[in-house]
Write an enzyme that holds these catalytic residues in place. Structure first.
Site, PDB file in Angstrom:
ATOM      1  N   GLU A 128     -31.968  83.219 106.036  1.00 50.45           N
ATOM      2  CA  GLU A 128     -32.862  84.370 106.250  1.00 50.45           C
ATOM      3  C   GLU A 128     -33.396  84.895 104.919  1.00 50.45           C
ATOM      4  O   GLU A 128     -32.635  85.023 103.946  1.00 50.45           O
ATOM      5  CB  GLU A 128     -32.085  85.476 106.970  1.00 50.45           C
ATOM      6  CG  GLU A 128     -32.860  86.765 107.185  1.00 50.45           C
ATOM      7  CD  GLU A 128     -31.977  87.885 107.715  1.00 50.45           C
ATOM      8  OE1 GLU A 128     -32.546  88.883 108.187  1.00 50.45           O
ATOM      9  OE2 GLU A 128     -30.744  87.763 107.654  1.00 50.45           O
ATOM     10  N   LYS A 179     -38.995  88.047 113.740  1.00 49.81           N
ATOM     11  CA  LYS A 179     -37.807  88.644 114.356  1.00 49.81           C
ATOM     12  C   LYS A 179     -38.210  89.789 115.273  1.00 49.81           C
ATOM     13  O   LYS A 179     -38.997  90.653 114.891  1.00 49.81           O
ATOM     14  CB  LYS A 179     -36.860  89.148 113.262  1.00 49.81           C
ATOM     15  CG  LYS A 179     -35.541  89.703 113.779  1.00 49.81           C
ATOM     16  CD  LYS A 179     -34.651  90.130 112.620  1.00 49.81           C
ATOM     17  CE  LYS A 179     -33.312  90.650 113.121  1.00 49.81           C
ATOM     18  NZ  LYS A 179     -32.443  91.110 112.011  1.00 49.81           N
ATOM     19  N   CYS A 211     -30.715  86.483 111.959  1.00 50.86           N
ATOM     20  CA  CYS A 211     -29.594  87.397 111.749  1.00 50.86           C
ATOM     21  C   CYS A 211     -28.914  87.746 113.074  1.00 50.86           C
ATOM     22  O   CYS A 211     -28.481  86.871 113.805  1.00 50.86           O
ATOM     23  CB  CYS A 211     -30.073  88.640 111.011  1.00 50.86           C
ATOM     24  SG  CYS A 211     -28.735  89.721 110.444  1.00 50.86           S
TER      25      CYS A 211
END
Length: 522
Positions: A288, A351, A401
């Site tokens: 990430e 995301k 994540c």
């Protein structure tokens, strides 16, 4: 324990909640639940009021989350001069809020037990149901935070873990609390000792049968992999204090390029398919926000990545993304990009499940405080789960994540992928239980969906997990290096993958029927 009052009762509840934490990763001391949950029930036996019943559950939950989530406050240490004042809120405030769900569960149990005359086995089953409902609500209310669900206690026991392919992690937690609470019957005067021992034996037999069924399932797996695909997972192990340091960004980027360009060399923890041979990687995965630049605007960075990209393959990396709006303001996303050998962007993903206080500040108009990761400008949320296709790879679902922590919400239901990709940066939490818990959660997602999961983490734990939830390759927490691994094939879609938490509803209804029968036969 029934006779305890005041601070002694509350301290005992907190200690029991903390004890239950040791059943979770990385300890996996599951037998402690046979002490923690009976103790909770015995404390509730002494609760004369609704308030006392709530407080017993709240203190149990506070102790449980205080010990299980201590590592969250480590994120503030990366800039302690700015965020020192938030330490008490991170260390104790979040456990205090999450404990409300447990307190509400014990309050409801207290009310139901008195109105419906629940005793003995009926009360144990009711606790399991209410605990599970509390966990489910915790996973959904205010965007949800389903971390350290009690079902994760079984990730270290692969045969039992196989049950999540049918009943999911919430369902496994339901069974776990029910069985763990059964020893409380030994102190219940409404239950004969013979019936209490019989119930305990039946509960342990149920767990044994679940494990036996899982063992049979695992024994029939031959570990097939996707032909022609070798993944290189890069773990740069860059400290969070250096990750965004302007003087270190270029060097951090060079480190990723150097690791990517290393000769093929499966690590000590590589999958057996590659352990004895040197196979050139076909695709590379970075963690990430591994790239500290806006790739869509930085042709030089894309060309540098292209120079180390395997022929015909791609580098898949996390990076921030920016777009300037018509009014001149910028919007930012925490994104994932795939770059080919020419430096072209093949695909992108934004995301969608952002971290409150980390990537955006809730009620920013009321709380004009910078979020920890995003600063004064919040990240924007993407449209939702997606299935991406990259040349040479089966279609996959990207998860950035903590998007991986949400059961039944890790893929596009209309287009099932062949694998899951989780890129993350757990450097925020140092060498603590947090990264171990995060990896275990990823194992559970893989087992629920029957999909292999590939994980690239800045400081670890990185690795490959097959569709049964078993790691086939990994890099230790706090290490720097690469691991070259085969990509396991996807399993057939699981019942949980098809129906999700509808199965949980059926389970809860079944437990409700069981509670009624136990009440009538008490």
């Amino acid at each position: 324990m029934m006779a305890l009052t005041g601070w002694r009762r509350h301290l005992t509840a907190a200690l029991l909640g903390g004890l239950a934490t040791f059943a979770l990763p990385p300890a996996y001391a599951v037998p402690v639940l046979l002490l923690a949950f009976p103790g909770l029930l015995w404390l509730l036996d002494g609760a004369a009021t609704k308030r006392s019943a709530f407080l017993i559950g709240w203190w149990f939950g506070f102790g449980h989350f205080l010990l299980g989530l201590y590592w969250i406050s480590f994120a503030l240490l990366t800039d302690i001069a700015r965020f020192w004042w938030m330490m008490p809120f991170a260390a104790a405030g979040l456990p205090a809020l999450l404990a409300i769900f447990i307190g509400a569960a014990t309050l409801c149990l207290h009310v139901l037990a008195r109105r419906l005359a629940l005793r003995g086995l009926a009360r144990v089953l009711a606790l399991a149901m209410l605990w599970t409902v509390a966990e489910y609500l915790r996973g959904h209310v205010l965007t949800g935070f389903p971390w350290n669900l009690i079902g994760y206690s079984w990730v270290g026991f692969p045969p039992v873990l196989q049950s999540v392919a049918v009943i999911g992690t919430y369902g496994l937690g339901l069974v776990t609390v029910a069985v763990a609470g059964l020893p409380a019957l030994l102190g219940d005067r409404s239950e004969s000792r013979r019936r209490a021992m019989g119930s305990i034996a039946a509960g342990l037999l149920l767990v044994a049968l679940i494990g036996a069924a899982g063992w049979v399932r695992l024994s029939q797996s031959d570990g097939p992999t996707v032909p022609g695909v070798t993944l290189r997972i890069v773990q740069p192990n860059i400290a969070q204090t250096l990750k965004w340091n302007p003087a270190e960004r270029a060097r951090n980027f060079e480190r990723l390029l150097e690791l990517t360009a290393e000769p093929p060399a499966p690590g000590a923890h590589s999958s057996t398919q590659l352990a004895s041979t040197q196979v050139t990687p076909t695709h590379v995965i970075w963690p990430e926000t591994a790239v500290p630049f806006f790739l869509e605007r930085d042709a030089a960075a894309r060309q540098a990545i292209g120079s180390v990209t395997p022929s015909g393959g791609a580098v898949i990396t996390g990076a921030p993304r920016v777009r300037t709006e018509t009014d001149g303001t910028n919007r930012f996303w925490n994104s994932l990009h795939a770059v080919d050998g020419s430096g072209a962007l093949l695909a992108s993903y934004d995301k969608f499940h952002l971290v409150p206080f980390g990537e955006y500040m809730p009620l920013r108009g009321i709380l004009p405080v910078a979020s920890i990761a995003a600063g004064a400008t919040d990240f924007s949320a993407g449209p939702g789960p997606a299935t991406l296709e990259i040349p040479g790879l089966p279609p996959f679902s990207p998860l950035i994540c903590y998007e991986v922590i949400f059961p039944a919400r890790v893929k596009d239901a209309s287009r099932r992928p062949d694998w899951l990709l989780n890129v993350t940066n757990d450097a925020w939490y140092g060498i603590s239980a947090g990264p171990h818990q995060h990896f275990a959660i990823a194992q559970a997602r893989a087992a629920e969906e029957g999909l292999p999961l590939v994980r690239a983490a800045n400081t670890g734990i990185s690795g490959v997990i097959d569709g049964y939830g078993r790691p086939t390759a990994y890099l230790e927490l706090g290490s720097r290096g690469v691991v070259d691994a085969a990509l396991p094939k996807a399993l057939d879609n699981t019942p949980y993958g098809r129906m999700g938490d509808l199965i949980l509803v059926v389970l809860l209804m079944s437990f409700g029927v069981g509670t009624t029968i136990a009440r009538q036969t008490a």
